[in-house]
Design a protein around this motif. Structure first.
Motif, PDB file in Angstrom:
ATOM      1  N   PRO A   8       0.832  -1.206   0.000  1.00 40.82           N
ATOM      2  CA  PRO A   8       0.000   0.000   0.000  1.00 40.82           C
ATOM      3  C   PRO A   8       0.866   1.256   0.000  1.00 40.82           C
ATOM      4  O   PRO A   8       1.974   1.253   0.515  1.00 40.82           O
ATOM      5  CB  PRO A   8      -0.807  -0.121   1.293  1.00 40.82           C
ATOM      6  N   VAL A   9       0.348   2.314  -0.601  1.00 37.20           N
ATOM      7  CA  VAL A   9       1.064   3.579  -0.640  1.00 37.20           C
ATOM      8  C   VAL A   9       0.758   4.340   0.645  1.00 37.20           C
ATOM      9  O   VAL A   9      -0.394   4.569   0.969  1.00 37.20           O
ATOM     10  CB  VAL A   9       0.634   4.416  -1.874  1.00 37.20           C
ATOM     11  N   SER A  10       1.818   4.715   1.387  1.00 36.31           N
ATOM     12  CA  SER A  10       1.587   5.486   2.607  1.00 36.31           C
ATOM     13  C   SER A  10       1.479   6.960   2.241  1.00 36.31           C
ATOM     14  O   SER A  10       1.992   7.401   1.220  1.00 36.31           O
ATOM     15  CB  SER A  10       2.731   5.276   3.604  1.00 36.31           C
ATOM     16  N   SER A  11       0.802   7.714   3.104  1.00 34.47           N
ATOM     17  CA  SER A  11       0.659   9.140   2.830  1.00 34.47           C
ATOM     18  C   SER A  11       2.025   9.824   2.887  1.00 34.47           C
ATOM     19  O   SER A  11       2.272  10.772   2.152  1.00 34.47           O
ATOM     20  CB  SER A  11      -0.316   9.785   3.804  1.00 34.47           C
ATOM     21  N   THR A  12       2.924   9.350   3.749  1.00 33.30           N
ATOM     22  CA  THR A  12       4.267   9.933   3.829  1.00 33.30           C
ATOM     23  C   THR A  12       5.042   9.651   2.551  1.00 33.30           C
ATOM     24  O   THR A  12       5.659  10.545   1.976  1.00 33.30           O
ATOM     25  CB  THR A  12       5.019   9.376   5.050  1.00 33.30           C
ATOM     26  N   ALA A  13       5.017   8.395   2.085  1.00 31.22           N
ATOM     27  CA  ALA A  13       5.727   8.033   0.855  1.00 31.22           C
ATOM     28  C   ALA A  13       5.170   8.805  -0.341  1.00 31.22           C
ATOM     29  O   ALA A  13       5.926   9.278  -1.193  1.00 31.22           O
ATOM     30  CB  ALA A  13       5.635   6.528   0.606  1.00 31.22           C
ATOM     31  N   LYS A  52       5.725   4.670  -4.006  1.00 34.37           N
ATOM     32  CA  LYS A  52       5.692   3.230  -3.756  1.00 34.37           C
ATOM     33  C   LYS A  52       6.968   2.710  -3.112  1.00 34.37           C
ATOM     34  O   LYS A  52       7.089   1.530  -2.866  1.00 34.37           O
ATOM     35  CB  LYS A  52       5.439   2.479  -5.062  1.00 34.37           C
ATOM     36  N   GLY A  53       7.912   3.583  -2.853  1.00 36.24           N
ATOM     37  CA  GLY A  53       9.160   3.137  -2.257  1.00 36.24           C
ATOM     38  C   GLY A  53       9.228   3.462  -0.780  1.00 36.24           C
ATOM     39  O   GLY A  53       8.335   4.084  -0.211  1.00 36.24           O
ATOM     40  N   ASN A  54      10.291   3.015  -0.177  1.00 33.29           N
ATOM     41  CA  ASN A  54      10.563   3.292   1.231  1.00 33.29           C
ATOM     42  C   ASN A  54      12.016   3.742   1.307  1.00 33.29           C
ATOM     43  O   ASN A  54      12.881   2.974   1.725  1.00 33.29           O
ATOM     44  CB  ASN A  54      10.303   2.037   2.073  1.00 33.29           C
ATOM     45  N   PRO A  55      12.303   4.978   0.861  1.00 33.72           N
ATOM     46  CA  PRO A  55      13.694   5.409   0.747  1.00 33.72           C
ATOM     47  C   PRO A  55      14.359   5.617   2.101  1.00 33.72           C
ATOM     48  O   PRO A  55      13.717   6.006   3.068  1.00 33.72           O
ATOM     49  CB  PRO A  55      13.586   6.741   0.003  1.00 33.72           C
ATOM     50  N   THR A  56      15.658   5.355   2.125  1.00 36.83           N
ATOM     51  CA  THR A  56      16.440   5.667   3.313  1.00 36.83           C
ATOM     52  C   THR A  56      16.754   7.157   3.306  1.00 36.83           C
ATOM     53  O   THR A  56      16.614   7.830   2.273  1.00 36.83           O
ATOM     54  CB  THR A  56      17.767   4.886   3.327  1.00 36.83           C
ATOM     55  N   ASP A  61      18.868  12.009   0.689  1.00 43.17           N
ATOM     56  CA  ASP A  61      19.957  12.978   0.691  1.00 43.17           C
ATOM     57  C   ASP A  61      20.638  13.011  -0.680  1.00 43.17           C
ATOM     58  O   ASP A  61      20.944  14.084  -1.201  1.00 43.17           O
ATOM     59  CB  ASP A  61      20.959  12.641   1.794  1.00 43.17           C
ATOM     60  N   ALA A  62      20.856  11.841  -1.281  1.00 43.04           N
ATOM     61  CA  ALA A  62      21.480  11.780  -2.616  1.00 43.04           C
ATOM     62  C   ALA A  62      20.599  12.472  -3.653  1.00 43.04           C
ATOM     63  O   ALA A  62      21.092  13.190  -4.532  1.00 43.04           O
ATOM     64  CB  ALA A  62      21.735  10.322  -3.009  1.00 43.04           C
ATOM     65  N   LEU A  74      12.545  17.982   0.767  1.00 42.03           N
ATOM     66  CA  LEU A  74      11.860  16.742   0.419  1.00 42.03           C
ATOM     67  C   LEU A  74      11.052  16.189   1.589  1.00 42.03           C
ATOM     68  O   LEU A  74      10.140  15.403   1.391  1.00 42.03           O
ATOM     69  CB  LEU A  74      12.870  15.681  -0.037  1.00 42.03           C
ATOM     70  N   LEU A  75      11.396  16.611   2.796  1.00 40.71           N
ATOM     71  CA  LEU A  75      10.751  16.059   3.981  1.00 40.71           C
ATOM     72  C   LEU A  75       9.647  16.941   4.537  1.00 40.71           C
ATOM     73  O   LEU A  75       8.742  16.442   5.201  1.00 40.71           O
ATOM     74  CB  LEU A  75      11.793  15.813   5.078  1.00 40.71           C
ATOM     75  N   ALA A  76       9.717  18.250   4.294  1.00 34.64           N
ATOM     76  CA  ALA A  76       8.741  19.177   4.875  1.00 34.64           C
ATOM     77  C   ALA A  76       7.368  18.949   4.260  1.00 34.64           C
ATOM     78  O   ALA A  76       7.231  18.791   3.054  1.00 34.64           O
ATOM     79  CB  ALA A  76       9.185  20.623   4.647  1.00 34.64           C
ATOM     80  N   ARG A  77       6.372  18.935   5.121  1.00 36.34           N
ATOM     81  CA  ARG A  77       4.987  18.819   4.652  1.00 36.34           C
ATOM     82  C   ARG A  77       4.407  20.211   4.516  1.00 36.34           C
ATOM     83  O   ARG A  77       4.680  21.087   5.323  1.00 36.34           O
ATOM     84  CB  ARG A  77       4.161  18.022   5.649  1.00 36.34           C
TER      85      ARG A  77
END
Length: 189
Positions: A8-13, A52-56, A61-62, A74-77
């Motif tokens: 499942p796609v998470s809202s964060t992803a 659909k991913g779960n990036p580290t 950062d890359a 990329l992280l700020a909502r």
């Protein structure tokens, strides 16, 4: 996994994926160029952009470096200005229940949790990030909670705020407790 066998796609992803795509398009970069600069395959980048991913953190950062932007971009909502409704959920009898109700960013990271603790239970609170303030609002039941060196007895309607970056605990008496917990953590640039 869903019935179709897909994750499942998470809202964060999904939010992070949308940010990656937006920032890449703002830079006028193709997915292939962004992936190459970030040291990723184009398929991996496409999966991330699709949510659909779960990036580290290292992968994000890359990507941020490849796009020439701060990682926080990329992280700020984005602020959610519309009404948010979360229906209540039942707690399993005799189990501690933690439920994230809302995450808000505005100089501080604010998270609103619902904590339900069964009777005669002691729960150790793991210290949070430096500078975090924990706010408790007791909805029902009685609880002894707070820093291990200065706990408070709390009744329904009582509120307690304390340094959440130190050891703390929650201890119930003979009845279950329902607590709204707000964690305010500083966001370091």
């Amino acid at each position: 996994m869903t019935a179709t066998g897909r994750q499942p796609v998470s809202s964060t992803a999904a939010a992070i994926g949308a940010k990656i795509r937006l920032r890449r398009q703002q830079r006028g970069m193709s997915a292939a160029e962004t992936a190459r600069r970030a040291g990723l395959s184009k398929a991996t980048l496409s999966q991330l952009e699709a949510g659909k991913g779960n990036p580290t953190i290292d992968t994000l950062d890359a990507i941020a470096i490849a796009l020439g932007i701060p990682l926080a971009d990329l992280l700020a909502r984005e602020a959610d200005t519309g009404p948010v409704y979360r229906p209540g959920t039942p707690a399993a009898p005799g189990e501690v229940s933690r439920e994230l109700l809302r995450r808000i960013s505005s100089g501080n990271s604010l998270e609103i949790w619902r904590l339900r603790v069964p009777p005669e239970t002691e729960l150790a609170g793991v210290p949070h990030a430096t500078g975090t303030i924990e706010h408790l609002l007791v909805s029902s039941g009685r609880v002894t909670a707070g820093p291990v060196d200065a706990p408070q007895e709390l009744n329904p309607g009582d509120m307690l705020a304390f340094a959440g970056d130190a050891p703390h605990f929650y201890r119930t008496d003979t009845e279950p407790v329902d607590i709204t917990v707000v964690l305010a953590s500083p966001i370091n640039p």
